[in-house]
Design a protein around this motif. Sequence first.
Motif, PDB file in Angstrom:
ATOM      1  N   UNK A 284       0.756  -1.099  -0.071  1.00 39.39           N
ATOM      2  CA  UNK A 284      -0.043   0.120  -0.071  1.00 39.39           C
ATOM      3  C   UNK A 284       0.798   1.063  -0.213  1.00 39.39           C
ATOM      4  N   UNK A 285       2.123   1.141   0.710  1.00 37.10           N
ATOM      5  CA  UNK A 285       3.026   2.474   0.631  1.00 37.10           C
ATOM      6  C   UNK A 285       3.478   2.507  -0.696  1.00 37.10           C
ATOM      7  N   UNK A 286       4.014   1.543  -1.195  1.00 37.40           N
ATOM      8  CA  UNK A 286       4.465   1.460  -2.421  1.00 37.40           C
ATOM      9  C   UNK A 286       3.666   2.072  -3.395  1.00 37.40           C
ATOM     10  N   UNK A 287       2.261   1.847  -3.420  1.00 36.92           N
ATOM     11  CA  UNK A 287       1.253   2.384  -4.313  1.00 36.92           C
ATOM     12  C   UNK A 287       1.067   3.914  -4.323  1.00 36.92           C
ATOM     13  N   UNK A 288       1.415   4.456  -3.103  1.00 39.10           N
ATOM     14  CA  UNK A 288       1.359   5.809  -3.088  1.00 39.10           C
ATOM     15  C   UNK A 288       2.695   6.800  -3.358  1.00 39.10           C
ATOM     16  N   UNK A 289       3.724   6.127  -3.609  1.00 34.41           N
ATOM     17  CA  UNK A 289       4.806   6.585  -3.738  1.00 34.41           C
ATOM     18  C   UNK A 289       5.019   7.549  -4.915  1.00 34.41           C
ATOM     19  N   UNK A 290       5.317   8.629  -5.290  1.00 38.51           N
ATOM     20  CA  UNK A 290       5.567   9.156  -6.655  1.00 38.51           C
ATOM     21  C   UNK A 290       6.140   8.555  -7.570  1.00 38.51           C
ATOM     22  N   UNK A 291       5.969   8.564  -8.816  1.00 37.55           N
ATOM     23  CA  UNK A 291       6.951   7.843  -9.685  1.00 37.55           C
ATOM     24  C   UNK A 291       8.375   8.372  -9.629  1.00 37.55           C
ATOM     25  N   UNK A 292       9.194   7.504 -10.145  1.00 32.23           N
ATOM     26  CA  UNK A 292      10.527   8.124  -9.909  1.00 32.23           C
ATOM     27  C   UNK A 292      10.838   8.929 -11.306  1.00 32.23           C
TER      28      UNK A 292
END
Length: 188
Positions: free
Chosen positions: A5-13
Amino acid sequence: MPASALAATDPPVMVPEPADIRHVLGHVPTSVCVVTATTPSGPVGVTVGSFTSVSLDPPLVVFYAGCDSASAQAIVGARSFCVNVLADDQQEVCAAFARRTPDRFATGDWEFEAHGPPRLSGAAAWIVCDVEGSHPAGDHMAVVGRVRDLAAARGPRNPLLFHRGQLARLDRARGVHAPTHSFDWWDR
């Protein structure tokens, strides 16, 4: 919260474009060196713009060269090399070793020793090293050397620099006093 769930909210690099990287990093002046070695096939050398010290104890330096550089691969295979720090009047030597010319050593005044890498007379400095190791670094290879001999030019020999996509000199900085008290940490 699960890690997914955290990874899904990270902005794209965002990855900068190579032209942008070259432009911005071009604002960092670098030394210009010709790294040389003696191989069974004869002397080899390559111009590099990425050379720096790594450690004082043990005494280590590193240079970076393109992975596809046959000269850099030959230098690693030779197991020892000399970093010739070009002086600001040695632009022709820089150009000769940056190109794929057959007789690069025809440009400049080279000292050839029986059991050592070629050294350029009149260089701002030279550092003879044994190859400590090499490893891939993106589209370049990092070659680490253990310093075994070195010298700086006697008299006023300023280095040739590469800055903003072109060769540069220290002319503007000559004679300008810059206080060094804020760099006391350097001598520790």
